[in-house]
Scaffold this motif. Structure first.
Motif, short mmCIF file in Angstrom:
data_model
loop_
_atom_site.label_atom_id
_atom_site.label_comp_id
_atom_site.label_asym_id
_atom_site.label_seq_id
_atom_site.Cartn_x
_atom_site.Cartn_y
_atom_site.Cartn_z
N LEU A 49 39.74 43.61 57.72
CA LEU A 49 40.35 44.87 58.14
C LEU A 49 39.42 46.07 57.96
CD1 LEU A 49 43.93 44.33 56.67
CD2 LEU A 49 43.36 44.58 59.09
N GLY A 50 38.27 45.85 57.29
CA GLY A 50 37.35 46.96 57.06
C GLY A 50 37.84 47.94 56.03
N SER A 51 38.61 47.47 55.07
CA SER A 51 39.16 48.35 54.03
C SER A 51 38.04 48.86 53.13
CB SER A 51 40.19 47.57 53.19
OG SER A 51 40.70 48.37 52.15
N ASP A 52 38.01 50.18 52.89
CA ASP A 52 36.99 50.78 52.03
C ASP A 52 37.33 50.56 50.56
OD1 ASP A 52 35.52 51.78 54.16
OD2 ASP A 52 36.74 53.60 54.27
N GLY A 53 36.30 50.30 49.75
CA GLY A 53 36.52 50.15 48.31
C GLY A 53 37.29 48.88 47.98
N LEU A 54 37.70 48.78 46.72
CA LEU A 54 38.41 47.59 46.25
C LEU A 54 39.86 47.87 45.91
CD1 LEU A 54 35.68 46.03 43.91
CD2 LEU A 54 36.26 45.37 46.25
N ARG A 55 40.32 49.11 46.14
CA ARG A 55 41.70 49.42 45.80
C ARG A 55 42.67 48.58 46.62
NH1 ARG A 55 41.79 55.15 45.54
NH2 ARG A 55 41.28 54.95 43.33
N GLY A 56 42.29 48.26 47.86
CA GLY A 56 43.16 47.44 48.69
C GLY A 56 43.40 46.08 48.08
N GLU A 57 42.31 45.40 47.64
CA GLU A 57 42.47 44.08 47.01
C GLU A 57 43.32 44.16 45.75
OE1 GLU A 57 38.23 43.32 48.73
OE2 GLU A 57 39.54 45.02 48.41
N LEU A 58 43.04 45.16 44.91
CA LEU A 58 43.76 45.28 43.65
C LEU A 58 45.26 45.51 43.88
CD1 LEU A 58 41.22 47.46 41.63
CD2 LEU A 58 41.77 45.05 41.23
N THR A 59 45.57 46.39 44.81
CA THR A 59 46.97 46.67 45.10
C THR A 59 47.65 45.46 45.71
OG1 THR A 59 46.46 49.01 45.46
CG2 THR A 59 48.55 48.19 46.32
N LEU A 60 46.98 44.81 46.65
CA LEU A 60 47.53 43.62 47.29
C LEU A 60 47.82 42.54 46.26
CD1 LEU A 60 48.24 42.04 49.85
CD2 LEU A 60 45.80 41.48 50.10
N LEU A 61 46.89 42.35 45.33
CA LEU A 61 47.07 41.32 44.30
C LEU A 61 48.22 41.67 43.36
CD1 LEU A 61 46.07 38.73 43.00
CD2 LEU A 61 44.43 40.08 41.69
N ARG A 62 48.27 42.92 42.92
CA ARG A 62 49.35 43.32 42.00
C ARG A 62 50.71 43.20 42.66
NH1 ARG A 62 45.97 48.62 39.98
NH2 ARG A 62 44.67 47.56 38.42
N ALA A 63 50.79 43.62 43.92
CA ALA A 63 52.07 43.53 44.63
C ALA A 63 52.48 42.07 44.83
CB ALA A 63 51.97 44.24 45.97
N ALA A 64 51.51 41.21 45.13
CA ALA A 64 51.82 39.79 45.31
C ALA A 64 52.29 39.16 44.00
CB ALA A 64 50.59 39.06 45.84
N ARG A 65 51.67 39.56 42.87
CA ARG A 65 52.12 39.06 41.57
C ARG A 65 53.54 39.50 41.28
NH1 ARG A 65 46.68 40.58 38.18
NH2 ARG A 65 45.54 38.61 38.43
N ALA A 66 53.83 40.78 41.56
CA ALA A 66 55.18 41.28 41.32
C ALA A 66 56.19 40.56 42.20
CB ALA A 66 55.23 42.79 41.58
N LEU A 67 55.81 40.29 43.44
CA LEU A 67 56.70 39.55 44.34
C LEU A 67 56.94 38.14 43.80
CD1 LEU A 67 58.25 39.33 47.00
CD2 LEU A 67 56.10 38.68 48.12
N ALA A 68 55.88 37.49 43.34
CA ALA A 68 56.03 36.15 42.78
C ALA A 68 56.94 36.18 41.55
CB ALA A 68 54.66 35.57 42.42
N ALA A 69 56.75 37.17 40.68
CA ALA A 69 57.57 37.29 39.48
C ALA A 69 59.03 37.52 39.84
CB ALA A 69 57.06 38.42 38.60
N SER A 70 59.28 38.30 40.88
CA SER A 70 60.66 38.59 41.29
C SER A 70 61.36 37.35 41.82
CB SER A 70 60.67 39.68 42.36
OG SER A 70 60.21 39.19 43.61
N GLU A 71 60.59 36.37 42.26
CA GLU A 71 61.14 35.13 42.79
C GLU A 71 61.05 33.99 41.79
OE1 GLU A 71 58.97 34.61 46.40
OE2 GLU A 71 60.15 36.11 47.50
N ALA A 72 60.69 34.34 40.55
CA ALA A 72 60.56 33.34 39.47
C ALA A 72 59.52 32.28 39.79
CB ALA A 72 61.92 32.69 39.17
#
Length: 354
Positions: free
Chosen positions: A283-306
Motif C-alpha cells: 500500500l506504500g504506507s509511510d513509516g512503521l505506525r501502520g504495521e504497529l497499529t494493524l498488529l495491535r488491532a488484530a491482537r485486540a480482535l483476537a482477544a475479543s474472540e477468545a
C-alpha cells in the motif's frame, strides 16, 4: 458557540439524569462499533477517527461507549486520575488519598476552546507570592487514563492541533510560563468525528489516529426503519429503553474486561508479522505506525474472540480500519480508501475463505 465541555465533558450516566442511548442498541455501523471496542480493549491502538454523514450516530456512539466502559481505580482527589498516591503530580493538593473506582473519563474538547482550558492555567502571581505551584488543571488532566472526544475535529484550530500532537507524542502535558513549569501525565484515547464535506484533517493529526471509519447513512429500508423505531422508543422512555438493553451492555462490558486480561497472552506468529509488513509495503504506507497499529488491532480482535493466536483472518478483517487513512493519494486510482485496502488485502494475503 456551544461549549459542550460545560454540559457533556464527562458523558457518564448519573442519578437523576437521562441515560445515554445504549451503545449496543446502535443499529448497523459495525465498523464504527468494532473500532471503539478495540480501543477499549487496547488503548495503545491510538484512538478512532469517524468521518461521515451527519446523523449517522457518531456522537451517540461515543456517549454510549462512555457509559459502557468499565470503571478505573484511581485516587479519589487526584486531578489526573492517578492509580496510586505516589503517581499523583507534586502540585496536586491531595485531600483524600483513598483509591476508589471512578467512571472511565470521557472528556469533550469543544471547538473554539482556549489553550489554557485545554492544558490548564498556571497562576504565576500566586506562585511567586505564596511559593506554591498554583495550577488549575485543564481538559488534558481530566482525560488522563480515559478518552478525549473532539466533534468536528477537522475544524479544530491549528494551534490546538499542534498542542494535541505534542501531548499525544509524549504522553505528558507541560505548561511553562515565566520560568515556572508544570507537568502531568496525559495519556488518553483520542476519538474524533467530523463531516468530510466541511474540510480535510491535517495529515499530522490524521496519522495520530490508530483506526479510521467511514460511516454512511443506511441504504436499505429495514435498517432505516429500525433506527427510527429505536430512537423513538428511547426518547419516549430513556430509562426503560436503557433497562431493556442493560443485559447486552453488561455482556459487552464483560467481553471487554475479559479481552483486556487475555491480551498479553495472545500469540503473534512470525508469519502474521510478515503479512502486516507485506500489506503495508504493497500500500506504500509511510513509516512503521501502520504495521504497529494493524498488529495491535488484530491482537485486540483476537482477544475479543477468545482466540489464543492472531491469524491472517484477523489481519484481513481489521486492515481497512487500520490502514485506510494512511494511504497516499493516487490521482490515477479513483477507488476509495476502503476499496484500495480491500484490493491490496486480496492481492497480498489472498481471498478470504468462504
Amino acid at each position: 458557540m456551544l461549549h459542550r465541555d460545560q454540559t457533556a465533558a464527562k458523558p457518564q450516566p448519573a442519578t437523576g439524569t437521562t441515560p445515554p442511548f445504549p451503545f449496543t442498541a446502535i443499529v448497523g455501523q459495525d465498523d464504527m462499533r468494532l473500532a471503539m471496542v478495540l480501543t477499549a480493549i487496547d488503548p495503545s491502538i491510538g484512538g478512532v477517527l469517524v468521518f461521515g454523514d451527519r446523523g449517522t450516530g457518531k456522537s451517540t456512539a461515543v456517549r454510549g461507549l462512555a457509559a459502557l466502559l468499565p470503571p478505573i481505580r484511581a485516587v479519589r482527589s487526584c486531578p489526573v486520575n492517578s492509580a496510586e498516591r505516589h503517581l499523583c503530580p507534586d502540585w496536586a493538593e491531595i485531600a483524600d488519598p483513598t483509591v476508589v473506582e471512578k467512571p472511565t473519563p470521557v472528556v469533550d474538547l469543544p471547538l473554539g476552546v482556549s489553550e489554557d482550558r485545554v492544558t490548564g492555567a498556571l497562576d504565576v502571581e500566586r506562585a511567586i507570592a505564596q511559593g506554591v505551584k498554583a495550577f488549575e488543571p485543564g481538559l488534558l488532566a481530566r482525560a488522563n487514563r480515559g478518552y478525549l472526544y473532539i466533534d468536528e475535529v477537522n475544524l479544530l484550530e491549528d494551534h490546538i492541533v499542534d498542542l494535541l500532537l505534542d501531548v499525544a507524542q509524549s504522553g505528558e502535558n507541560v505548561v511553562e510560563r515565566d520560568g515556572l513549569s508544570i507537568r502531568h501525565a496525559a495519556r488518553f484515547v483520542l476519538v474524533g468525528s467530523g463531516n468530510p464535506e466541511e474540510g480535510d484533517l491535517r495529515p499530522q493529526l490524521l496519522d495520530r489516529f490508530g483506526l479510521s471509519v467511514e460511516v454512511r447513512s443506511p441504504r436499505d429500508i429495514d435498517t432505516r426503519v429500525e433506527v427510527v423505531l429505536r430512537r423513538e422508543a428511547y426518547e419516549a422512555d430513556p430509562i426503560g429503553f436503557a433497562a431493556t438493553w442493560a443485559e447486552a451492555e453488561a455482556e459487552l462490558r464483560a467481553k471487554i474486561l475479559g479481552a483486556r486480561r487475555a491480551l498479553a497472552k495472545v500469540k503473534t506468529p512470525r508469519k502474521v508479522l510478515e503479512d502486516c509488513a507485506a500489506l503495508c509495503i504493497h500500500l506504500g504506507s509511510d513509516g512503521l505506525r501502520g504495521e504497529l497499529t494493524l498488529l495491535r488491532a488484530a491482537r485486540a480482535l483476537a482477544a475479543s474472540e477468545a482466540a489464543s493466536t492472531v491469524t491472517r483472518d484477523h489481519i484481513r478483517r481489521i486492515a481497512g480500519l487500520a490502514l485506510g487513512h494512511r494511504l497516499r493519494r493516487d490521482p490515477l486510482d479513483e477507488a476509495g480508501a476502503t476499496d484500495r485496502v480491500a484490493r491490496a488485502v486480496t492481492e497480498t494475503l489472498g481471498a478470504a475463505k468462504s
